[in-house]
Design a protein around this motif. Structure first.
Motif, PDB file in Angstrom:
ATOM      1  N   UNK A 100       7.365 -27.556  -1.461  1.00 18.06           N
ATOM      2  CA  UNK A 100       8.221 -27.238  -0.318  1.00 18.06           C
ATOM      3  C   UNK A 100       9.079 -26.015  -0.610  1.00 18.06           C
ATOM      4  N   UNK A 101       9.590 -25.911  -1.827  1.00 16.31           N
ATOM      5  CA  UNK A 101      10.423 -24.757  -2.198  1.00 16.31           C
ATOM      6  C   UNK A 101       9.608 -23.473  -2.159  1.00 16.31           C
ATOM      7  N   UNK A 102       8.403 -23.506  -2.712  1.00 11.85           N
ATOM      8  CA  UNK A 102       7.557 -22.309  -2.716  1.00 11.85           C
ATOM      9  C   UNK A 102       7.212 -21.886  -1.292  1.00 11.85           C
ATOM     10  N   UNK A 103       6.856 -22.846  -0.442  1.00 17.00           N
ATOM     11  CA  UNK A 103       6.499 -22.517   0.940  1.00 17.00           C
ATOM     12  C   UNK A 103       7.691 -21.976   1.719  1.00 17.00           C
ATOM     13  N   UNK A 104       8.864 -22.568   1.529  1.00 14.49           N
ATOM     14  CA  UNK A 104      10.023 -22.098   2.285  1.00 14.49           C
ATOM     15  C   UNK A 104      10.487 -20.728   1.799  1.00 14.49           C
ATOM     16  N   UNK A 105      10.452 -20.468   0.497  1.00 16.55           N
ATOM     17  CA  UNK A 105      10.830 -19.145  -0.001  1.00 16.55           C
ATOM     18  C   UNK A 105       9.843 -18.076   0.456  1.00 16.55           C
ATOM     19  N   UNK A 106       8.566 -18.420   0.495  1.00 24.00           N
ATOM     20  CA  UNK A 106       7.562 -17.476   0.998  1.00 24.00           C
ATOM     21  C   UNK A 106       7.792 -17.178   2.474  1.00 24.00           C
ATOM     22  N   UNK A 107       8.086 -18.199   3.243  1.00 28.02           N
ATOM     23  CA  UNK A 107       8.369 -18.007   4.665  1.00 28.02           C
ATOM     24  C   UNK A 107       9.588 -17.132   4.896  1.00 28.02           C
ATOM     25  N   UNK A 108      10.660 -17.374   4.157  1.00 30.92           N
ATOM     26  CA  UNK A 108      11.859 -16.541   4.294  1.00 30.92           C
ATOM     27  C   UNK A 108      11.562 -15.097   3.892  1.00 30.92           C
ATOM     28  N   UNK A 109      10.797 -14.919   2.827  1.00 27.11           N
ATOM     29  CA  UNK A 109      10.449 -13.562   2.401  1.00 27.11           C
ATOM     30  C   UNK A 109       9.651 -12.820   3.455  1.00 27.11           C
ATOM     31  N   UNK A 110       8.685 -13.490   4.046  1.00 30.07           N
ATOM     32  CA  UNK A 110       7.891 -12.862   5.120  1.00 30.07           C
ATOM     33  C   UNK A 110       8.736 -12.553   6.342  1.00 30.07           C
ATOM     34  N   UNK A 111       9.662 -13.446   6.672  1.00 30.97           N
ATOM     35  CA  UNK A 111      10.540 -13.209   7.812  1.00 30.97           C
ATOM     36  C   UNK A 111      11.441 -11.989   7.581  1.00 30.97           C
ATOM     37  N   UNK A 136      10.976  -8.495   9.638  1.00 27.93           N
ATOM     38  CA  UNK A 136      12.079  -7.971  10.459  1.00 27.93           C
ATOM     39  C   UNK A 136      12.510  -6.585   9.985  1.00 27.93           C
ATOM     40  N   UNK A 137      12.469  -6.347   8.698  1.00 25.43           N
ATOM     41  CA  UNK A 137      12.777  -5.011   8.171  1.00 25.43           C
ATOM     42  C   UNK A 137      11.782  -3.994   8.713  1.00 25.43           C
ATOM     43  N   UNK A 138      10.503  -4.322   8.645  1.00 27.05           N
ATOM     44  CA  UNK A 138       9.475  -3.402   9.139  1.00 27.05           C
ATOM     45  C   UNK A 138       9.597  -3.193  10.650  1.00 27.05           C
ATOM     46  N   UNK A 139       9.946  -4.243  11.382  1.00 29.35           N
ATOM     47  CA  UNK A 139      10.065  -4.137  12.829  1.00 29.35           C
ATOM     48  C   UNK A 139      11.239  -3.243  13.226  1.00 29.35           C
ATOM     49  N   UNK A 140      12.392  -3.483  12.622  1.00 31.63           N
ATOM     50  CA  UNK A 140      13.585  -2.746  13.025  1.00 31.63           C
ATOM     51  C   UNK A 140      13.644  -1.323  12.475  1.00 31.63           C
ATOM     52  N   UNK A 181      10.894   0.453  12.102  1.00 29.60           N
ATOM     53  CA  UNK A 181       9.752   1.122  12.709  1.00 29.60           C
ATOM     54  C   UNK A 181       8.685   1.475  11.690  1.00 29.60           C
ATOM     55  N   UNK A 182       8.871   1.094  10.480  1.00 27.38           N
ATOM     56  CA  UNK A 182       7.895   1.423   9.445  1.00 27.38           C
ATOM     57  C   UNK A 182       7.944   2.898   9.121  1.00 27.38           C
ATOM     58  N   UNK A 183       7.572   3.260   7.951  1.00 26.26           N
ATOM     59  CA  UNK A 183       7.556   4.677   7.560  1.00 26.26           C
ATOM     60  C   UNK A 183       6.218   5.265   7.985  1.00 26.26           C
ATOM     61  N   UNK A 184       6.261   6.237   8.888  1.00 21.50           N
ATOM     62  CA  UNK A 184       5.032   6.894   9.319  1.00 21.50           C
ATOM     63  C   UNK A 184       4.876   8.178   8.524  1.00 21.50           C
ATOM     64  N   UNK A 185       3.646   8.536   8.278  1.00 26.73           N
ATOM     65  CA  UNK A 185       3.374   9.742   7.496  1.00 26.73           C
ATOM     66  C   UNK A 185       3.587  10.966   8.388  1.00 26.73           C
ATOM     67  N   UNK A 186       4.633  11.745   8.143  1.00 30.24           N
ATOM     68  CA  UNK A 186       4.960  12.897   8.983  1.00 30.24           C
ATOM     69  C   UNK A 186       4.205  14.153   8.554  1.00 30.24           C
TER      70      UNK A 186
END
Length: 104
Positions: free
Chosen positions: A68-79, A83-87, A89-94
């Motif tokens: 349960x600890x491994x699954x919940x920590x993985x879920x929090x990490x993905x969240x 959210x970091x990538x979403x907000x 916008x991701x680094x685009x190659x300029x």
């Protein structure tokens, strides 16, 4: 005060007398010296038995604690990462855009 330490002293004397008694055999004497586990509840489980996460993936209440600890920590990490990538916008190659504009 004397009454409070008397039972423990009696146990110590009884333990010493068991160790020193010449009438017991070595096997039974060794069996008496083995430490008992006291109040630990190693064999007395309460509630349903816990299962591995892959045996019943849709019931987190039945999972083992470490799974349960491994699954919940993985879920929090993905969240957090998502959210970091979403907000941001991701680094685009300029560099590619500049090269395309320069060739026109």
């Amino acid at each position: 005060m004397a009454a409070t330490w008397a039972p423990s002293a009696a146990r110590q004397v009884a333990g010493i007398s068991r160790i020193c008694s010449p009438t017991t055999t070595s096997a039974s004497q060794a069996a008496r010296l083995i430490q008992r586990r006291g109040l630990s509840g190693g064999g007395d489980h309460h509630g349903p038995p816990k299962v591995n996460i892959w045996e019943d993936p849709l019931s987190p209440s039945k999972w083992k604690e470490e799974h349960f600890v491994i699954a919940s920590l993985t879920g929090w990490g993905l969240l957090i990462y998502g959210s970091y990538k979403f907000f941001t916008g991701g680094k685009k190659d300029t560099k590619e855009e500049k090269v395309i504009e320069a060739s026109k």
